[in-house]
Structure formats: C-alpha cells, structure tokens
Design a protein around this motif. Structure first.
Motif, PDB file in Angstrom:
ATOM      1  N   GLY A 192       0.825  -1.206   0.000  1.00  0.00           N
ATOM      2  CA  GLY A 192       0.000   0.000   0.000  1.00  0.00           C
ATOM      3  C   GLY A 192       0.856   1.251   0.000  1.00  0.00           C
ATOM      4  O   GLY A 192       2.008   1.214   0.429  1.00  0.00           O
ATOM      5  N   ILE A 193       0.279   2.331  -0.508  1.00  0.00           N
ATOM      6  CA  ILE A 193       1.027   3.586  -0.606  1.00  0.00           C
ATOM      7  C   ILE A 193       0.142   4.748  -0.173  1.00  0.00           C
ATOM      8  O   ILE A 193      -1.037   4.808  -0.522  1.00  0.00           O
ATOM      9  N   VAL A 194       0.758   5.648   0.620  1.00  0.00           N
ATOM     10  CA  VAL A 194       0.115   6.914   0.947  1.00  0.00           C
ATOM     11  C   VAL A 194       1.065   8.016   0.505  1.00  0.00           C
ATOM     12  O   VAL A 194       2.219   8.031   0.933  1.00  0.00           O
ATOM     13  N   ALA A 195       0.593   8.922  -0.338  1.00  0.00           N
ATOM     14  CA  ALA A 195       1.480   9.987  -0.811  1.00  0.00           C
ATOM     15  C   ALA A 195       0.802  11.336  -0.695  1.00  0.00           C
ATOM     16  O   ALA A 195      -0.417  11.453  -0.855  1.00  0.00           O
ATOM     17  N   THR A 196       1.615  12.335  -0.372  1.00  0.00           N
ATOM     18  CA  THR A 196       1.132  13.708  -0.320  1.00  0.00           C
ATOM     19  C   THR A 196       2.111  14.571  -1.092  1.00  0.00           C
ATOM     20  O   THR A 196       3.265  14.190  -1.267  1.00  0.00           O
ATOM     21  N   GLY A 197       1.641  15.728  -1.556  1.00  0.00           N
ATOM     22  CA  GLY A 197       2.561  16.571  -2.310  1.00  0.00           C
ATOM     23  C   GLY A 197       1.930  17.894  -2.659  1.00  0.00           C
ATOM     24  O   GLY A 197       0.775  18.162  -2.314  1.00  0.00           O
ATOM     25  N   LYS A 198       2.681  18.725  -3.342  1.00  0.00           N
ATOM     26  CA  LYS A 198       2.210  20.064  -3.679  1.00  0.00           C
ATOM     27  C   LYS A 198       2.871  20.517  -4.974  1.00  0.00           C
ATOM     28  O   LYS A 198       4.057  20.268  -5.194  1.00  0.00           O
ATOM     29  N   ALA A 199       2.075  21.173  -5.819  1.00  0.00           N
ATOM     30  CA  ALA A 199       2.610  21.771  -7.041  1.00  0.00           C
ATOM     31  C   ALA A 199       2.669  23.276  -6.825  1.00  0.00           C
ATOM     32  O   ALA A 199       1.641  23.939  -6.760  1.00  0.00           O
ATOM     33  N   HIS A 200       3.878  23.816  -6.675  1.00  0.00           N
ATOM     34  CA  HIS A 200       4.001  25.257  -6.454  1.00  0.00           C
ATOM     35  C   HIS A 200       4.111  26.031  -7.758  1.00  0.00           C
ATOM     36  O   HIS A 200       3.891  27.228  -7.800  1.00  0.00           O
ATOM     37  N   VAL A 201       4.498  25.333  -8.807  1.00  0.00           N
ATOM     38  CA  VAL A 201       4.702  25.964 -10.109  1.00  0.00           C
ATOM     39  C   VAL A 201       4.063  25.054 -11.149  1.00  0.00           C
ATOM     40  O   VAL A 201       4.437  23.897 -11.265  1.00  0.00           O
TER      41      VAL A 201
END
Lengths: 334, 334, 334, 334
Positions: free
Chosen positions: D185-194
């Motif tokens: 299983g995978i849990v991922a978080t992230g953000k696109a600033h550009v």
C-alpha cells in the motif's frame, strides 16, 4: 580519606575542586585564592570547605595530605617545592614548570621524600586517547611514520605564556603517551601578532627513527579544529575530537612498496579498504584522573603522568621557545 | 589561429591538448611523446593532430607558433630554451624549472626575443582563487596576519621530485597571487619514508611584516584535505576546496585589542558575527588559462603568471629543499 | 517574589527547579515526587526547598502562587485543573494535554479566573528559533512554500505515548510560532516495531494556501538528525540544530518563473547566489522562558505560548494519531 | 556484435550512445532525434553512426538487433511496442511506461516473442547499491524495520511528469532490489508550487510485515541530499551518496528488547558499538549495465531489471499519483 588543598580557583580550579570533592576516597579541605570574590562562590557551593586567601597559610596547613596547584605556571615550582618539603603529595596543572631544571629538582625532591607528583594532563584520561593508545599498542597501525596534530580556534589570549605553552602540552603529552619513541630534536616557528607572546606556531619534532611529528597551534583561527593524524605503515588513524559521534577513524589505507632497487624501480601501489570508527567510551576524564591520583597516593605508586613525564613536556616546550626565537633552528633534546 | 605543439602526453597532457584544441583561436599541430602507445590514443581521438616521438623533430618544427611543455620538470629548461631560441612562445608545466638560475635565463631569453612564457599554475584560474583575490584586494579581511595551507592525501609518489615540488607549487603560486607581500625566508622540515624523496613536509614562510605563512604537504594521508585559512585583522577566510558547495567561508570573527600599555594590561576581546559563503563561479580553469595564453601571445602581453612568477615559486622550492636538508634552518630569500 | 511549586522531578524536572530557583523574582517553594529517592537529591542540592510525596498535599498548599507540572502527559489535565481552581498560575510541560477538549476546558478556566497558563515549548526561546522567526517576519524568504523537518535519533522509548507525541510537539510549536499560517489537515503514517506505540512516523500538514509541511520523527535512527528546511519563493533556510557553529544557513537560491502561459511554455530558471549563516545567540532557552513566565504572571499578560497555542499542538497530535490509525487518511483541522 | 539503435539524444542519450558504442560486443547503428541540431553533435563525435530524424524510419530499420529508447516517458509504450513487434530487444529509460497496463502488455509481448526488455535503473549497477544488497543479503542488518530515503535538490523542473515520476523511480527500484518484501500500500502527499505537476512529495509505503518505507522527493531544496537509512533489528545502515569517501556506514546501534509482558514492563535497552564504512567500488554503473544488457540478449536471459521490475515501479508511481490526488489516502497494491 585523602585530604586535599586546592590553590587557585580560576578557569580550571572549579573542576578540580568538584571532582576531588565528589570522590569517595578524597575530600577538599580548603581552597586558596587571592581573590575574595571567587571564594564567595566556593563558600556558597561548598559550605564545608575552608577558604584561604594566603598561600603561606595554605602551605603551612597540617590539615591536608596533598596539594593541588591550579595557578599560573610561573608559580608551580615554588608552590610545589614548599608542598613537597612539607611532605605533601602534589597534583599540578600542566605545563609542569617553567624550566626543565625546576621540574628535575621537584622530581628529585619527590623521589627522596617518597611523594607522588602528578601532572594534570587530563587528555590522557579521555576515552579517545585511551582507545588510540590501545590501537597503537596492539600494533594495528604498524610502524608509525608520522604524527600530525592541529589544535586551533579563537582562543583565550594568555598573558604569561605563548600559544605553544598553552596548547601544545596537550598534544606533546598525548604523543609521548601513545607512542614509545623519544623526541630528539625540535624546529619551531611562530609569530606574535598581539603583544609579546606568539599566538600562532608550528612545531616539527624529530626522532631517532623514521618518525616525524608536527603540531600546529593557533589562537586566531575562525574555526575550531582538533585534529590528529597518525600514519602507520599498515593503517592510518584520524582523531577528530570535535566530532560528537565518530571521534576516531581507522583507515585501511596505505601504500605497498614492492621493490627498492633504486629510485626508478621503486614500485608504490595504493591500498584502499574499509574504514571503521570504534566506539569511544564517554568517560569523564578528570574524574578518572582524580581517582587515579588518590589511588597512586594510597598505594605509593608512581603515576604514568608523573613529574618525569611532565618534565619531558617542559623540555619540549623550552626547545620550542628557543627554536622560535632563533627563527626556526633545530634544537636538540637529550 | 595560434598553432601549438605539445610535448608530453602523460597525466596532464591530455587536458592541455583537449583545451588548446577546443579554443576558437588555437589548434594543436602536433603531440610529441616517447611512448608510441599513448600516441595511439591521440590518433584515435584527434585524427588531424600529427604524432611525433622525437623531441628534436618537435623542436625543429616550423608548423607551430608556441610549444606547450608537459614533461617532467628536469626537461623543462632544455626544451623551453630551444623553443625560445627558435622563436616559439612557451607554455610550461609547473614547477617552471629545477633551479632559479635556469628560470632566470629563460625569462631573459624570452624578454630579449619578445616571446611569452606562461607557467601553468592552473589554480589561479579557478573561481575560488579569483574570488579570494577579490576579497583580499577589496581589503575585506583587513591586514593579513597569517596564511595557513594544508594539501594532503594518499598521493601519487613521484619518482623525480619530493612532495614539496609536487604539491607546494600550487599553494606558493596561489599565495603569491593573492597577497602582495614578498617572502623573505623559509624554514622547512620533512621526511622521506619511501625512497630518497620526502613524502611529508612542513614549510614556514616569513615576510618583512607581521605576516607568517605555513604549508603542510603529505602524500601519505588517509584523507584528502585541501584547506587554506587566511587570518586577517578584520575578518578571516576559510577555503575548503573539497567542499562541493561552500568552498569559501568568510567569518566576521576576530579579536579587538583595546589597549597596549604593557603586557598585563593588554585587553583582548573576542568578536563573533555572521559567516557568509560567496557563490564561486564553476569556471573551467584550464580552459580560461589556455584562452588567456592565446590572448597574451596575440597581444604581446606579459601574463600575470609569466616566467617571473614561475621563478619566484622555484626560488621558494629551492629554499625548501635547502632547509629540509639542513634539518630546518632559515633560508633567506631575496 | 513568585513562589512556585514543582510536581515531578524526573528527566526534565531538575532543569525546571534549577531555573526557577535561580531567578531573582521567583523561588521554588516545594518539589513533589512520588519517588522518595529523587527527593533526596533535591534535599541535598536545595536544603531550603520543601519535599512532598503527595500530590494532594502539593495541590492544597497555600505557600505557592504558581504550579509547574512536569509529570507524564496523562496527569497534566487533572493537576492543572485543580491548580487553576485553587487560583494558581500554571506552567505545564508539553504536550499540554491528552485531548483538545481537556486543553479547551483548562484555557476557559484560566480565562475565567484570570490566571496564566504557559505550555513549556522551550525551543521557542532558543536563539535559533528566535533568529528564524526574525528572518521570516522580515519577509526575507518571501512567501513560504514548504516547511520540512526531521527529528530522529536513537531515542528513549516512551511507555505512555508514541514518537509523535514525544518529538513532534517541538516541531509543531516551532512551525506554528514561526509561520502565520493555520494548519487545515493532516495525513500521518507510522509503525510500532516494539510494543503498541509508534516509534517511527511521517506527518504531512496541509494549509489553505500554497504551503505544505512535513515532519519525520523516529526513535530508531543510528544518527541524530535535527534538520529543518524552510523553502521560500525568494530564499531558502536550513536549520541544522546539531551543528555547533552554523545552525542556520540562508541560501539565496531558488527559481524564477518567467511565464505561465500553459505548461509547455513555463520557463523556470535557476538562481544560485551567496549563502550566509547569521550568528545565533547562545541564550539559555529555559532560563529565558522561566523569566518570561514570571513576567507574564506579574503583569497579568497572556504569553505567546499560552494554553491556546498548546491546544493547537494537541489538536495536531490528535489528528496524527487518528490518521495513523486509519493508515494515512486526511484528518481535517478546524 | 549487437547492433543498437538509439532514439532520443537529450540529457541522458549521449551517455547511452557513448557506453554502448564503447563496448567490445555492441555498436550503435543509428541515433534518432527530432532535433537536427543535436544530431550535428552526434555526427561530429561519431562519424560512423547514422543520424535519423524520423521515428518511423528508425523503427523500420533492419540494421539493428535492439532499440534503446531514451525519450520522454509518454512515448516509451508506442516505441517499445513497435520495436518488439519487429523483433527488436528493448532497452528503455525509467520510468518504464505511463501505466501498469502498458507495462504489462509490453512484458507479455516480449515474453511471447522471446525478447529482452531492460529498464534502465542505472543505480542498481553502482558500487554503493551492490554493496548494500550484499550487506542485506548476508543478513548483517537483521530483519529490516524501516527504509527511509531523501532525494532532494534544486532540480530541473520537468514539463511532463511530477517530481515523484522524476526522482522516486530511482529509490523504488533500489528498495525493491535490495529488500525482498513486496509493497502492499502507498500513501502519498505533495504540492505543485509551479504549474500543474507536484515539485515536492512525501511517500509512505506499507508492506505485509513489520517494514515501513518512506520517500521524500523535492525539486526546490537549496541543498542536495541523497540519503537513505535502513534500520534493521541488529544493525543500521546509512547511505549518503553525496559523500565522496564514505558513502555507506554501518552502525552497530540499536535496541535490545528484553521483555514483552505488557507495555509498562517493556524493557528497552540501547546498544551503541562500532561503526564501519566498507569500501565501495567506483565502478561505472552505466557501462556495467550496458554490458549486462548485451549479455542478456546474447544468452537470452531475463535481466533482474526486466520489464517486470520496471512495471512494479510504475505501479508504485501510479499509486502515488492516485494518493496525492486524493490528498493522501491509502492506495492498495497487489
């Protein structure tokens, strides 16, 4: 219960008092300092320790078995001499004395009166130096080729000695302890940028064999460096004393010389293997040393950091000063 | 289009060939090496470059304007002399020559014939050294008190020179370039553990003023150190050339001396402010230097790393050897 | 003279006692601990401080103005509630309480009775965090894009809370203090390798704006890491708390986005300038905090690390546990 | 002699061409790129290699045995499919494909036609990863508890994939290679600033057993970090890939759990012994990999980095994207 008087409560004195007072087998009987202000601190922290301002009084005291001398180096000789004459064992700050002659006289006096002199080369009781001695003693490095030490930082300028007398006693005592070789000559250079005492100096030490040693000391460095390299024929050791975790690293690196038939046929091949960093015991060095002093006194044993070893360091320091003054000539040691 | 012949295709030669060949305004006409094997590599990589095995042929060639000499140091003088006599400009590896006298003769010859000699002190073209010179020139450090350099690692043992001649030319040329002061004396010590050439050495350099410099060079260190400290009255600089990101750090650290009325009244207070690491241009040093050589030839200008500067380094190297042989005496420089 | 009672004399209690006792405007009236052995140490070091073994007695005491609660987190709420009810100000260890509801009740109680609650987030009083807040407040970094913290080492396994509740309160309180943004959601993952409490965990924190934060905490790391990156639009900051000399580095690095007309036309160019490391005041954080508590009580001011701020941290910790239990789902914060 | 065609001559293509062309048993027949400018460079460096601008032409070529696909990921599937259909072996850049379904189809096709697919996970051929696999295989660490990787720097923004697809394939392929456990299983978080693609992301990977893995990837870090911790029950390993000398350190550190009778009786004691840094072979990874591809083709062997392993990585990348889009939910892997 060994009763100890302490003369001098400046930068290092508080540590001496705290440690001798905390041992099971010793207690501090009095602290003597010319400055009444610092004695107030003693009274507050240790209500049971007597406070004296006169050295004469301190030396005349019958309440002690041993005297710890934690004063400027120029006073070591007269204080230690009086103490020994009155039958007291002596624990004295490094460097031992101002001259080899003074050190010699004190050693002879202690010998005659069967008293212990211990010179406080605290580093010899650190886990790092103990481990290094172990490694060298087990011949893990092979024959030692060079010993290279750097001890620099933005240091406290001393008013009575140069940077060599301030910092090099650490390294000279460590090298003498770890290696078995006896120095035979010294070349030192240095510069005094402020006042009359050198604040930067470089010292090369020669031996009768293949070994060469070098020491850099500096009170004017922006970064703190405590680094020693010991290069052996088999392995090489780096001791970085400011690394909190991996103070000692042993490198399986070196060269293999496979032929020696003339310079152009010399075949040098390089060896590069694993490195390991042995665990270093986080012992409290001064506590161990204080305990060892009490032991030596009780068992009438000569410590491995006795006046003799202290004298050897003083002899090297004297040679440094002579060489620096001459601009860098070789000064023989005997 | 400047036509260049290259003598010597060992460790460094390939870089010389690659760079001079890549420039818009120069091309390599031939490569000369005694070893036919290495010439095969040249043919493969550069089908248009002529390959020669005889120095005589190389020196007799009329196809070139300049000769790059990338051979062992003992051959620099005869090769450079012949090349100059035949009207060729000379680009020569460091160290320039074996003796100051040789260097002097070559400089005079070049002067008379209006030819360029450039000594390949590549470090002077790195972003780091350029930045350091900037900082010193802008007097950001204040008056420089000491220059302390360490250049050690498990290095290639040379068969014809000691570690001083191998490594110290870098540091001597950098110091001479960065500081304006002229060395007046040298004390050097060292040891040869393998063969006849010293593999470890320590060098102190004196000046007429307050400045002192020191250089440690070592072929037998388990760790690679490329570290230079420059201590100024105002600020101090640390150049760590093995740090990929922050090669140069400038510390706003130092001491303030507020009184000088006698030694016991000397008040030294410590200053500890911010540190900054200026961005260092990741320029290709040898490319810049090759380009600069071509420029100097085309404009008939004397480079800042001419034979004169190369000779100053050779003079220091000679003094090191003399001092080491005497065990560490002061050798005057004029 | 503010009179303070201290409940709990375990790992941190001795520091609380020492600091509150050393201030000019406060003194410790009693220390309460269930373990008579530790109270012996208190008696020895502080003969004038009363020693109690019963919490009831401690809470009933009329001799104090404030109670410092340095006990396991599960006891914070009942102890603080009683103390507030009896009109005592409260200084309480982090994390504040076990639940947000408890924290809220205590805050309301303190508000009604006009009493001070201060939650001991000591890091907010370090020179490093103060300097970072300064830098962020002056908008030196520009708009903050991410906050990334790693706090790992071979840590003491706790018997009553997981690694999140042990280590993350430091980082949550620091981030909340330094940045102005309010967390809106949390995703946390983790694993318990020994017993029932997680010894390793990873936490992502969302905000309403562009900001994202992440926290790694681990009791089973062979190396000690205390590292925080704060990435801004203009500059980026790295805080390495285990570096003795250069804890904070500010990098003039980043990207410039010159066009936003569709993804394939996005032009991102890189910027790489100087770095600087500001001097960090080596203040004693807990001394400053103790002094601040006394000030807040005397002036009836609400501290910036009051129960409200402590409650915000507890709310985040609760969300972490809920998310970890669910395997990593988003838990909203309001 | 294996004849290879290379499609794509952007950032990585030149390395592929150089290596396959340098091998004794392979040669590059053509290079295909849409950009005529880059083909000029190819002609200059490799006069014997044909240059093509049309993919169709490339795929139709009968002059090759294998096709190396070094183009953007979205083109991998159609190019590889055509190549396999025409009986060519395939060497393809990571990540293998855009979807697991594509990868699966290609694997089946290769299986049916008895052709080799190798996915270019170059790190698996570095000395460091080889050494780590050795250590884990010899069970030196004991049962692995966690795998924690950080791969961040001021990275090139990609226009077609996010930071996960750019950087995580390295770490996923390394972990899958080194450990035997299969992610569940995978849990991922992230953000696109550009733009629209995430430039910062955090990924937790679950397994059926005690193991937990975590990956931090970031294109906007001021410092370059390449750090992996592998915590075992017996020992722990740190791999710092930016350290030039001591990339891998193995710590004899950990905890001993002596009792498990309920949470309050759990006795955790700490173990802290030596550290060692094994020598890491400075092999050229891509050269080894190119050679391995030729070997596999010649011997009709399935490589350990075949399409299957590439597909496992793609599956993890897909799960990351799905989890990030949902804000951080658990995505199951089968």
């Amino acid at each position: 219960m060994l009763k100890i008087g302490v003369v001098g409560y400046g930068y290092w004195g508080p540590n001496i008092v705290r440690n001798f007072n905390a041992l099971d087998d010793s207690e501090v009987a009095f602290v003597c300092d010319q400055n009444p202000e610092v004695l107030k601190k003693v009274s507050k922290l240790y209500p049971n320790i007597e406070c004296l301002t006169s050295c004469e009084e301190a030396l005349a005291s019958n309440s002690i078995d041993a005297l710890a001398i934690v004063t400027p180096v120029s006073t070591h000789y007269p204080l230690a001499k009086k103490a020994l004459e009155q039958g007291k064992h002596v624990f004295v700050e490094k460097p031992f004395t101002v001259t080899t002659a003074q050190a010699d006289e004190l050693c002879n006096l202690a010998e005659r009166k069967n008293l212990v002199i211990m010179v406080d080369h605290t580093f010899l009781f650190t886990g790092a130096v103990r481990k290094i001695k172990d490694i060298v003693d087990k011949d893990e490095l092979g024959s030692v080729l060079y010993y290279d030490s750097t001890r620099v930082n933005l240091g406290l300028f001393q008013h009575d000695v140069n940077v060599v007398w301030d910092l090099a006693p650490h390294d000279f005592s460590i090298m003498n302890y770890v290696l078995k070789d006896k120095p035979t000559g010294i070349v030192a250079t240095g510069k005094a940028h402020v006042g009359e005492f050198e604040n930067i100096a470089y010292i090369t030490v020669y031996f009768d064999n293949n070994l060469i040693a070098h020491f850099a000391v500096n009170w004017l460095s922006p970064v703190k460096v405590r680094n020693t390299l010991i290069g052996g024929e088999r392995k090489m050791l780096v001791w970085n004393d400011v690394d909190p975790d991996e103070k000692i690293k042993i490198y399986d690196k070196g060269i293999d010389v496979t032929s020696k038939e003339g310079i152009y046929k010399l075949l040098v091949s390089y060896r590069s293997g694993d490195m390991y960093a042995p665990r270093v015991d986080p012992m409290e060095a001064l506590k161990l040393e204080a305990n060892y002093f009490v032991d030596c006194v009780e068992k009438s044993e000569k410590p491995f950091n006795s006046g003799i070893e202290g004298m050897q360091v003083v002899q090297m320091l004297e040679a440094c000063n002579e060489s620096i003054k001459a601009g860098g000539k070789v000064v023989k040691l005997d």
